[in-house]
Design an enzyme around this catalytic site. Structure first.
Site, mmCIF file in Angstrom:
data_model
loop_
_atom_site.group_PDB
_atom_site.id
_atom_site.type_symbol
_atom_site.label_atom_id
_atom_site.label_comp_id
_atom_site.label_asym_id
_atom_site.label_seq_id
_atom_site.Cartn_x
_atom_site.Cartn_y
_atom_site.Cartn_z
ATOM 1 C CG MET A 11 6.963 13.349 -34.431
ATOM 2 S SD MET A 11 6.629 12.563 -36.018
ATOM 3 C CE MET A 11 8.211 12.508 -36.812
ATOM 4 C CB CYS A 12 10.362 16.195 -30.130
ATOM 5 S SG CYS A 12 10.295 17.978 -30.377
ATOM 6 N N GLY A 13 12.117 13.676 -30.772
ATOM 7 C CA GLY A 13 12.502 12.344 -30.306
ATOM 8 C C GLY A 13 13.232 12.473 -28.974
ATOM 9 N NE ARG A 41 9.447 10.687 -32.311
ATOM 10 C CZ ARG A 41 8.194 10.328 -32.577
ATOM 11 N NH1 ARG A 41 7.953 9.260 -33.285
ATOM 12 N NH2 ARG A 41 7.171 11.025 -32.108
ATOM 13 C CB THR A 46 16.206 14.522 -32.235
ATOM 14 O OG1 THR A 46 14.998 13.769 -32.206
ATOM 15 C CG2 THR A 46 17.381 13.599 -31.974
#
Lengths: 228, 301
Positions: B1-3, B32, B148
């Site tokens: 997902m990653c933020g 995330r 993140t």
């Protein structure tokens, strides 16, 4: 009137309170303050309750709504009013991706703009957007109505089934099997009804164009392979 | 997902708060991507000087006497150690040499980034621990980006964390996954680029560096990325004075932007922006697919 301040009250408390409303409950109006982009605000309502959300929300607000009236006084993140069964969701600001996706009933009103995939796989929901919508909207729309007072992005109604689409502004492109169709009196009457329900009084049904399925992709036919 | 988060300040009065504001934005995006976190901050520059951020798995041994060892190799350097990272301040003219000198005097030290103003700190672990470890809150600057990571395309390691920096003062954070990164990596290696990881996002960073080396500005390089990179991406990139955002044409990776007279901010979700000053009255919008957004201090000044 119960007030839930999400800056210090856990979201679970709000949703539990909404789920525990019995028939004939005296609590008919909830206020949610400081939503601050929280996810899953007011999901799974199954009572005729009114929820006023004072601010912007994150993912999946008012999902699975069945009979509630939820107003978001701000903008909504992805998946607002996803899989709504009945009731009404109003968004004062903008909505992110896949607003009203897979909705089976009820009314979703977006006062601002909606992003891509608005009404994707809609199955009976009515969606009225005051502004414009993004690409791939009403993809595989099965039934219900999508009304857009502004413009539509690319590939509107791709692989559409029987959802009816009304756009007042420009359509960047139509998706596979989506065509413009004549506006008949019954469509104008339905549009007038939906605009009235959404509280939109300054646009006329005659200003819209109607789009629907050419019904060539319902069943696989090798002659239509190029259209996919 | 990653933020992803990013903050580009227009108002100088906010500059001392850059690290603190970015830290809050990054920590909000923990769920995330809890695998690793990283931040690039464009801070103070000093005339004729350049900064090189390095990382070591054994900072106690590697950073001890590093300045002296660099001096013996002919490089005058000042060292500021922060946990597993150190920022080496050298003369601008030594920037071309330091990479080869470091491979001799400290072969186990890895270069995170270099340039006149950028400092890059990244490690595996939760964002709140990473920002604390490197005292990010205390850092000031003009703009910065953070990430993140939820690892999908390559290993959970410090080098696999974002931001990726492949050119002086350039860095990139990415949410998504590229499908043509192996082929593109081969082409870029042929053009003379070098890679430290198997990560798809490093290829995107190197692509932009290679395009800018051909004379494009960041905005033009990002426009080219829309044609040459295949897959899903939301990129936020920084240069010495610039800040850019681009999403692929499908645009399924989330993105929200906000602009006021004081700043331009980016977040994967609106939640990341709620603590910014004046966010209530900011213009908030979702960046359009296949559209390049680009701000530059030198162009707006």
């Amino acid at each position: 009137m119960p007030v839930f301040d999400l800056s210090h009250t856990p979201l679970r408390d709000l949703n539990s309170a909404l789920h525990n409303l019995g028939a004939g409950s005296n609590d008919t109006l909830f206020e949610v303050v400081n939503p601050r982009g929280h996810h899953a605000v007011a999901v799974g309502i199954d009572a005729p309750v009114t929820v006023e959300v004072k601010g912007s929300v994150g993912y999946y607000c008012a999902g699975m709504n069945d009979g509630g009236t939820v107003t978001i006084h701000g903008s909504a993140g992805p998946g607002v009013a996803e899989n709504m069964m009945s009731g009404t969701v109003f968004i004062e600001g903008d909505a992110s991706q896949y607003a009203g996706a897979t909705g089976r009933g009820g009314l979703l009103v977006i006062k601002g703009n909606a992003a891509s995939r608005c009404g994707i796989s809609m199955k009976g929901i009515d969606i009225v957007v005051r502004g414009s919508i993004g690409h791939m909207s009403a993809f595989m729309g099965q039934s219900g109505h999508l009304v857009v007072c502004g413009d539509a992005g690319e590939a509107l109604g791709d692989s559409l089934y029987e959802a009816k689409l009304f756009v007042r502004g420009t359509v960047k492109s139509l998706g596979a099997d989506c065509i413009e169709k004549p506006m008949k009196p019954k469509h104008l009457a339905k549009l007038a009804e939906l605009l009235a329900k959404a509280g939109i009084t300054d646009v006329k049904p005659e200003e819209f164009r109607r789009y629907g399925s050419a019904r060539k992709l319902y069943n696989f036919n090798i002659d239509n392979a190029d259209a996919y | 997902m990653c933020g992803i988060v990013g903050l580009f300040l227009k108002d100088k009065a906010l500059e001392p708060r850059l690290g603190s504001l970015l830290s809050d934005m990054l920590i909000t995006m923990t769920d995330r991507g809890p695998d690793s976190a990283g931040i690039a901050i464009y801070g103070e520059t000093s005339d004729g000087k350049a900064k090189v951020t390095v990382q070591s798995a054994a900072p106690g041994a590697d950073f001890l006497d590093l300045a002296e060892d660099l001096a013996k190799a002919g490089l005058t350097a000042e060292l500021a150690v922060k946990s597993t990272h150190a920022v080496i301040l050298i003369d601008q003219s030594d920037l071309a040499n330091i990479r080869s000198v470091l491979t001799v005097v400290r072969p186990n030290v890895r270069i995170m980034g270099s340039g006149e103003s950028v400092e890059i700190f990244k490690e595996v672990g939760l964002p709140k621990d990473v920002v604390q470890r490197f005292s990010v809150r205390a850092m000031g600057g003009t703009h910065g980006i953070g990430h993140t990571r939820m690892a999908t395309e390559s290993a959970v390691t410090t080098l696999g964390a974002h931001p990726f920096s492949t050119g002086a003062d350039q860095c990139l954070v990415h949410n998504g996954s590229l499908s043509n990164h192996n082929n593109l990596r081969r082409e870029l290696i042929r053009e003379g680029m070098s890679f430290e990881t198997q990560n798809d996002s490093e290829v995107a960073a190197a692509y932009l560096t290679a395009e800018m080396a051909k004379g494009k500005d960041l905005g033009q390089a990002l426009t080219g990325a829309l044609d040459d990179l295949d897959g899903f991406f939301t990129f936020v990139v920084g240069t010495k004075t610039g800040f850019g955002v681009v999403r692929d044409p499908i645009a399924c990776k989330p993105a929200v932007m906000a602009e006021t007279e004081q700043y331009v901010a980016f977040g994967s979700e609106y939640r990341a922006l709620v603590n910014l000053p004046g966010i209530e009255t900011a213009r908030v919008w979702e960046p359009e697919p296949a559209t390049v957004y680009f701000w530059d201090h030198e162009k707006t000044a």
